[in-house]
Design a protein around this motif. Structure first.
Motif, PDB file in Angstrom:
ATOM      1  N   LYS A  43       0.674  -1.204  -0.069  1.00 54.24           N
ATOM      2  CA  LYS A  43       0.073   0.049   0.095  1.00 54.24           C
ATOM      3  C   LYS A  43       0.974   1.172   0.130  1.00 54.24           C
ATOM      4  O   LYS A  43       0.435   2.269   0.293  1.00 54.24           O
ATOM      5  CB  LYS A  43      -0.823  -0.077   1.347  1.00 54.24           C
ATOM      6  N   THR A  85      -2.039   3.671  -7.973  1.00 45.18           N
ATOM      7  CA  THR A  85      -2.452   3.821  -6.512  1.00 45.18           C
ATOM      8  C   THR A  85      -4.091   3.698  -6.715  1.00 45.18           C
ATOM      9  O   THR A  85      -4.699   4.133  -7.767  1.00 45.18           O
ATOM     10  CB  THR A  85      -2.351   5.373  -6.224  1.00 45.18           C
ATOM     11  N   ARG A  86      -4.546   3.089  -5.784  1.00 39.93           N
ATOM     12  CA  ARG A  86      -6.060   2.632  -6.142  1.00 39.93           C
ATOM     13  C   ARG A  86      -6.748   2.649  -4.721  1.00 39.93           C
ATOM     14  O   ARG A  86      -6.216   2.834  -3.932  1.00 39.93           O
ATOM     15  CB  ARG A  86      -6.112   1.224  -6.511  1.00 39.93           C
ATOM     16  N   GLY A 135      -3.140   7.589  -9.249  1.00 37.03           N
ATOM     17  CA  GLY A 135      -2.777   6.110  -9.830  1.00 37.03           C
ATOM     18  C   GLY A 135      -2.663   6.464 -11.157  1.00 37.03           C
ATOM     19  O   GLY A 135      -1.629   5.880 -11.925  1.00 37.03           O
ATOM     20  N   TYR A 389       2.720   0.736  -5.425  1.00 34.45           N
ATOM     21  CA  TYR A 389       1.975   1.074  -6.615  1.00 34.45           C
ATOM     22  C   TYR A 389       3.065   1.552  -7.687  1.00 34.45           C
ATOM     23  O   TYR A 389       3.874   2.242  -7.523  1.00 34.45           O
ATOM     24  CB  TYR A 389       1.174   2.174  -6.427  1.00 34.45           C
TER      25      TYR A 389
END
Ligand SMILES: *[C@@H]1O[C@H](CO)[C@@H](O)[C@H](O)[C@H]1NC(C)=O
Ligand SMILES: *[C@@H]1O[C@H](CO)[C@@H](O)[C@H](O)[C@H]1NC(C)=O
Ligand SMILES: *[C@@H]1O[C@H](CO)[C@@H](O)[C@H](O)[C@H]1NC(C)=O
Ligand SMILES: *[C@@H]1O[C@H](CO)[C@@H](O)[C@H](O)[C@H]1NC(C)=O
Length: 451
Positions: A43, A85-86, A135, A389
């Protein structure tokens, strides 16, 4: 280039932004980064691996962009990239909601004290890991940096003429990452409007769910991650639950492994998605964060990496695809045909970790277990360094007078393949080293279960 902000001004700004909005919209240039940001594992932000990108997201490390020798020319670049990135998945959003409700109903004093009483729970349980704006930027900027780093391969001509091939997992976050990557290339070349094709290929990019043996023996098998289970109820984690309960002033049993994980996610997501150093982070000190990171790494080790042989073997199909593409480009060049210049493949942490494991990378002498946190602090298997990410493995094949050479980079840093003594070994030596896998490693044989 790094822009130096006079310290006095920086401090004045910082104190203003603190009184005004408790970290909201704080400027990352001023270093408002959670102290524990390097421990977020999968993360984590890509910027924690390449910190110079915080000041300039398009900066490339100039010492790396030169050709290995003026007599070598780059033939093919192949990259496997994790999506950017999500949002959290619905499972994690639910855990965070449960934790937030506990704090809201039973720890309102703490919320007030750290300045979170106005905070709104914006993670909803219908979130399913969509790519967020950050992201998109991860991929757009990465594409622009790769265009700068490999100016003879990542070219406008190759893009316009279909010599840059895109393959992606069917997941929306991967497709949108691919589109964002293409946008970055278009920006680099000043192209507008044009859309470029991509191929959706889950057999290649989501091999982990197509491999029956992996699914049965590991993914759906609780005993396969028993080390993690033991760690979650072991002394290091217990200490975290107690410290959290003390900080929040809730009864000890209220803080479970899920609650601790949810709190850690809140800190990590607020930072990765919104670049906010959230007060949620105050629930963890540096040692706590190291322990949480280890719990995550244990899971990845046993579910995706060296823990079980099938984890890495499930990526045989991708491994062979990569080497076939390199061979193909080399053969086409030798026979004077037009060859594909670049392959961009977009997938998941579950795609990259097994592949890197199959390549023999990031292997510690001792396995990661529930009881060796203390002796594994210097481990090489740290998912936050390997697969943040937009993490990316880049392989570049060069034609040099002495033969073909292969360069490997992970996250834009040089990577030495096992048993090689240079970052630019002869391609033949690399293939000799992986001969067994190149001849065997048949997906069907590896993944099929007996009737
Ligand atoms: C650039 O790459 C070189 C070689 O890997 C490394 O020594 C150096 O620290 C890098 N520079 C930055 C700013 O990361
Ligand atoms: C808050 O505490 C009460 C009693 O102390 C308990 O019954 C309740 O379940 C707690 N709330 C949550 C959301 O855990
Ligand atoms: C990509 O992102 C856009 C904007 O957020 C969204 O509407 C779309 O559904 C996404 N595409 C895919 C394939 O998920
Ligand atoms: C589940 O994992 C354990 C430990 O690796 C293994 O002994 C067992 O055979 C696995 N179960 C199945 C159904 O594969």
């Amino acid at each position: 280039m790094i822009c130096k902000i006079p310290r006095v001004i920086a401090l004045a700004y910082l104190s203003f932004s603190l009184t005004c909005c408790v970290g909201e919209n704080a400027d990352p240039l001023l270093g408002d980064i959670p102290l524990i940001a390097t421990h977020f594992g999968t993360k984590g932000r890509y910027e924690e691996v390449n910190t110079y990108l915080i000041n300039d997201p398009l900066a490339v490390n100039e010492t790396l962009i030169r050709l290995p020798s003026s007599e070598c020319s780059a033939i093919h670049l192949l990259t496997v990239i994790r999506h950017g990135t999500r949002d959290p998945t619905n499972k994690n959003a639910k855990k965070m909601t449960d934790f937030y409700n506990l704090v809201l109903s039973n720890a309102s004093n703490w919320l007030q004290k750290v300045g979170l009483s106005q905070w709104k729970m914006w993670y909803t349980e219908d979130m399913d890991g969509r790519l967020v704006e950050k992201g998109r930027m991860d991929h757009t900027n990465l594409a622009m940096r790769l265009a700068k780093s490999f100016p003879t391969l990542v070219t406008e001509h190759n893009l316009r003429n279909g010599h840059i091939k895109f393959v992606t997992s069917s997941t929306h976050r991967c497709i949108n990452s691919t589109i964002a990557f293409q946008r970055g290339l278009k920006k680099s070349f000043g192209i507008e409007g044009e859309d470029y094709d991509y191929e959706v290929n889950d057999a290649l990019m989501r091999f982990f769910e197509k491999c029956d043996r992996f699914v049965v023996e590991v993914d759906k098998n609780k005993s396969a991650v028993v080390q993690l289970e033991h760690f979650l109820s072991g002394p290091e984690m217990k200490r975290i639950y107690e410290k959290m309960a003390d900080r929040l002033q809730v009864p000890y049993p209220a803080i479970t492994a899920d609650m601790a994980e949810a709190a850690f996610y809140l800190c990590a997501y607020e930072f990765a998605i919104k670049t906010i150093n959230s007060p949620w982070c105050q629930l963890f000190d540096d040692v706590d964060a190291q322990v949480m990171e280890y719990a995550g790494d244990l899971k990845h080790y046993w579910k995706k990496s060296y823990g079980h042989e099938i984890n890495s073997k499930s990526s045989c199909v991708l491994f062979r695809d990569l080497f076939n593409r390199l061979d193909q480009a080399a053969n086409d060049r030798r026979s004077g045909k037009v060859y594909e210049a670049v392959t961009v493949q977009v997938g998941h942490a579950e795609t990259l970790i097994p592949l890197l494991t199959l390549l023999g990378l990031f292997k510690d002498v001792d396995p990661l277990t529930s009881t060796n946190f203390a002796t594994q602090t210097g481990r090489v298997f740290r998912s936050g360094r390997i697969v943040p990410y937009a993490s990316n493995l880049v392989l570049v094949l060069y034609d040099c007078p002495e033969g073909l050479r292969l360069e490997t980079r992970l996250n834009e840093q040089p990577l030495m393949l096992p048993k090689m003594d240079t970052h630019l070994p002869l391609f033949e030596d690399v293939k000799r080293n992986y001969a067994k896998l190149l001849q065997g490693c048949d997906q069907k044989a590896v993944c099929d279960l007996p009737e």
